[in-house]
Design an enzyme around this catalytic site. Structure first.
Site, PDB file in Angstrom:
ATOM      1  N   HIS A  55       4.397 -37.763  28.006  1.00 53.39           N
ATOM      2  CA  HIS A  55       5.703 -37.147  28.224  1.00 53.39           C
ATOM      3  C   HIS A  55       6.532 -37.946  29.228  1.00 53.39           C
ATOM      4  CE1 HIS A  55       7.839 -33.000  28.721  1.00 53.39           C
ATOM      5  NE2 HIS A  55       8.691 -33.993  28.889  1.00 53.39           N
ATOM      6  N   LEU A  58      12.550 -42.098  28.656  1.00 48.50           N
ATOM      7  CA  LEU A  58      12.937 -43.493  28.904  1.00 48.50           C
ATOM      8  C   LEU A  58      14.422 -43.721  28.616  1.00 48.50           C
ATOM      9  CD1 LEU A  58       9.812 -45.555  27.758  1.00 48.50           C
ATOM     10  CD2 LEU A  58      10.267 -44.394  29.918  1.00 48.50           C
ATOM     11  N   ASN A  89      15.052 -36.777  23.625  1.00 47.78           N
ATOM     12  CA  ASN A  89      16.346 -36.202  24.044  1.00 47.78           C
ATOM     13  C   ASN A  89      17.254 -37.285  24.637  1.00 47.78           C
ATOM     14  OD1 ASN A  89      14.741 -36.384  26.388  1.00 47.78           O
ATOM     15  ND2 ASN A  89      15.811 -34.705  27.391  1.00 47.78           N
ATOM     16  N   ASP A 147      11.962 -31.293  23.122  1.00 47.54           N
ATOM     17  CA  ASP A 147      11.882 -31.248  24.589  1.00 47.54           C
ATOM     18  C   ASP A 147      13.211 -31.596  25.251  1.00 47.54           C
ATOM     19  OD1 ASP A 147      10.604 -31.137  27.205  1.00 47.54           O
ATOM     20  OD2 ASP A 147      11.022 -33.273  27.243  1.00 47.54           O
ATOM     21  N   ASP A 306       6.314 -36.166  32.661  1.00 48.90           N
ATOM     22  CA  ASP A 306       7.705 -35.687  32.522  1.00 48.90           C
ATOM     23  C   ASP A 306       8.623 -36.554  33.389  1.00 48.90           C
ATOM     24  OD1 ASP A 306       9.915 -34.337  31.654  1.00 48.90           O
ATOM     25  OD2 ASP A 306       9.460 -32.451  32.651  1.00 48.90           O
ATOM     26  N   GLY A 325      15.127 -33.014  36.826  1.00 50.36           N
ATOM     27  CA  GLY A 325      14.187 -34.095  36.519  1.00 50.36           C
ATOM     28  C   GLY A 325      13.688 -34.850  37.725  1.00 50.36           C
TER      29      GLY A 325
HETATM   30  O1  DOR Z   1      13.405 -31.574  34.436  1.00 51.66           O
HETATM   31  C1  DOR Z   1      13.552 -31.904  33.275  1.00 51.66           C
HETATM   32  N1  DOR Z   1      14.192 -33.047  32.939  1.00 51.66           N
HETATM   33  N2  DOR Z   1      13.084 -31.112  32.316  1.00 51.66           N
HETATM   34  C2  DOR Z   1      13.352 -31.333  31.018  1.00 51.66           C
HETATM   35  O2  DOR Z   1      12.938 -30.585  30.205  1.00 51.66           O
HETATM   36  C3  DOR Z   1      14.209 -32.458  30.619  1.00 51.66           C
HETATM   37  C4  DOR Z   1      14.161 -33.522  31.610  1.00 51.66           C
HETATM   38  C5  DOR Z   1      15.231 -34.570  31.383  1.00 51.66           C
HETATM   39  O3  DOR Z   1      15.411 -35.005  30.256  1.00 51.66           O
HETATM   40  O4  DOR Z   1      15.860 -34.976  32.376  1.00 51.66           O
END
Ligand code: DOR
Length: 426
Positions: A55, A58, A89, A147, A306, A325
Site C-alpha cells: 500500500h 506514488l 488514486n 483506496d 500507506d 497522509g
Molecule cells: O491518509 C490517507 N492518505 N488516507 C488515504 O486513504 C489516502 C491517502 C492519500 O492518497 O493521500
C-alpha cells in the site's frame, strides 16, 4: 558474484546463522561461502528477504509534484522494499489496462523496486461502474481497490468481489463509512472535543468492516470462484475484533496495519501538526495495543505503509485544510524494529514475516526464505541506531512524524534478483 560474510539470517522461519551468503545468477547459491568478486563483511548485520509494501501512493500519473515513480521507488529500496503495490488514486485514476501497462513499463525501466500496480475497482474510482477485472489482471494489476475513496455502494462492492474473484484478484477496501466519518480530521472523542477539532469516530471503521464482511459472505455464497477481501490500514480495536471473528469463521479476509497506527496515537494531535492528519485517523493507546496483539495472533497479515506523500506547502496548511497522509517508506522497518522488537520484545521473526511472506501471500507470491536456490531479493539490515532525518529522504515528501526519533535496523543494502538497487554500507 557477491559474498556477504558472517551475516545473521532472519526470515519467517526464524533467526539463524551467521552464514557466508554467496549470491549469483539472481539467486542464493550457497550459505557456506565461495569465490566472489565483491565481498561484504556482514558482521553485526542481518539479512532478510526483501520487503513487499502492499500500500503506497506514488502519485503517478498526474501528481508528480507530490511523488513520482522514480522518487517513490527509490524511497522504497532505501526502505528495504524489493516489491511495492502502488495505489490507483492518481490523476486520472489507474482504471484501464493501458494505465497499468504504462506504470509497469516505466517502473521496470527504473530498475529499483518491482512495481505491482493496483487498479481501481470502479471506473474513475467513482463507485458507480466496475472496471474490467480480467483485462486489468492481464495487464499486470495486482489487486483492485478504490483506496483513497470509500466504497459506499454495497452492491457495487459485491459485484466487484464476484468479478475480481473470477480472475483471482483480491479486492482491497478503505473501510470507513463516509456518512459517519464526515469531515473528521482526527479520532472522535474527548481529545477532539478539547482541541475543538471535528472527530472521525472509530465506529465509522467498525461499521464499514461489519458491512463489508457481510458483503463478502454474500459474494461467497453466490460465486463458484472464491472472492477475497483485504482490509486496508486497520486502526481500531473493534475493527480488529470483527476481522478476528471473521477469520475464525473461515472467511477469506486479510488485513494490514500501518507504521503510524502502530506507533502513534491521537495524543500527538495536541501539537496541531497537519503532518499527523491521516485517514483513518490516529487512535488511542488501547487501539495500538489491540493492533499489536493482532499482528502477533495472525488477525493482521501484513504491515503496509500507506506512504502518502503530499507537498510541504499542503502539509503546512492548518489541520482542517491540509490533505490526509503520512509518508513512511524509508522509515517503516527501522521504526517497527525499534519500537516493537527492541522496546517491546515483539519477535523479530514475526516482524520480518509481516514485511515479507505475509504481504506476499496476499498477492499470491511464493514466500522467500534464506536458503540455497532462493531468489536473491534481499535486504541487509544494520542494527546501529541513528536519528530519522527527513531532509535526506529520497521521497519528495521530506517531512515525518518520526523526525529525530533514534532508530536501528536501517536497510544498508537492497538486492532485487541479485542486483544492487540500494547501497549505504559504511
Ligand atoms: O491518509 C490517507 N492518505 N488516507 C488515504 O486513504 C489516502 C491517502 C492519500 O492518497 O493521500
Amino acid at each position: 558474484m557477491l559474498l556477504i560474510k558472517n551475516v545473521k539470517l532472519v526470515d519467517a522461519l526464524g533467526e539463524r546463522g551467521p552464514a557466508d551468503v554467496l549470491i549469483g545468477e539472481g539467486k542464493i547459491l550457497s550459505l557456506d561461502g565461495g569465490e566472489a568478486e565483491t565481498v561484504i563483511d556482514g558482521t553485526g548485520l542481518f539479512l532478510a528477504p526483501g520487503f513487499l509494501d502492499l500500500h503506497a501512493h506514488l502519485r503517478e500519473p498526474g501528481q508528480e509534484v507530490k511523488e513520482e515513480l522514480a522518487t517513490g521507488l527509490l524511497a522504497a529500496v532505501r526502505g528495504g522494499y524489493t516489491d511495492l503495490v502502488s495505489m490507483p488514486n492518481t490523476t486520472p485514476p489507474v482504471d484501464t489496462p493501458e494505465a497499468v501497462r504504462a506504470l509497469k513499463k516505466k517502473a521496470h525501466a527504473l530498475s529499483l523496486a518491482r512495481l505491482h500496480p493496483a487498479a481501481a475497482l470502479t471506473q474513475g474510482q467513482e463507485g458507480k461502474a466496475l472496471t474490467e477485472a480480467g483485462l486489468l489482471k492481464e495487464a499486470g494489476a495486482s489487486l483492485l481497490t478504490d483506496d483513497g475513496h470509500t466504497n459506499e455502494d454495497a452492491g457495487i462492492l459485491a459485484a466487484g468481489l464476484l468479478q475480481a474473484s473470477a480472475f483471482g484478484l483480491p479486492v482491497a477496501v478503505h473501510a470507513e463509512d463516509a456518512s459517519l466519518r464526515r469531515g473528521g480530521v482526527m479520532n472522535d472523542g474527548p481529545l477532539a472535543d478539547l482541541l475543538g477539532l471535528p472527530g472521525n469516530p472509530k465506529e465509522a471503521e467498525a461499521a464499514r468492516i461489519a458491512r463489508d464482511l457481510e458483503v463478502l459472505r454474500y459474494a461467497l455464497r453466490r460465486s463458484p470462484t472464491r472472492p477475497y477481501l483485504h482490509i486496508q490500514h486497520l486502526s481500531t480495536k473493534r475493527g480488529l475484533e470483527l476481522i478476528r471473528e471473521a477469520k475464525k469463521a473461515g472467511l477469506p479476509v486479510t488485513a494490514e496495519a500501518t507504521p503510524h497506527h502502530l506507533t502513534l496515537t491521537e495524543e500527538a494531535l495536541k501539537s496541531f501538526d497537519p503532518i499527523l492528519k491521516v485517514a483513518p485517523p490516529l487512535r488511542t493507546q488501547e487501539d495500538v495495543e489491540a493492533l499489536i496483539e493482532g499482528l502477533l495472533d495472525g488477525t493482521l497479515d501484513a504491515i503496509a505503509t500507506d506512504h502518502a506523500p503530499h507537498t510541504q506547502a499542503e502539509k503546512e496548511m492548518d489541520l482542517l485544510r491540509a490533505p490526509f497522509g503520512i509518508p513512511s517508506l524509508e522509515v517503516a522497518f527501522p521504526l517497527l524494529y525499534t519500537e516493537l522488537h527492541l522496546k517491546r520484545g515483539f519477535p523479530l521473526k514475526r516482524l520480518v514475516e509481516l514485511f515479507t511472506d505475509g504481504p506476499r501471500s496476499i498477492l499470491g507470491l511464493k514466500p522467500i526464505h534464506l536458503e540455497e536456490g532462493a531468489e536473491a531479493s534481499l535486504v541487509l539490515l544494520d542494527p546501529k541506531e541513528r536519528p530519522v532525518e527527513p531532509r535526506n529522504f529520497a521521497s519528495k515528501a521530506r517531512f515525518s512524524p518520526w523526525a529525530g526519533w533514534v532508530l536501528g535496523g536501517w536497510p544498508v543494502l537492497t538486492l532485487v534478483e541479485g542486483q544492487v538497487v540500494h547501497q549505504a554500507l559504511e
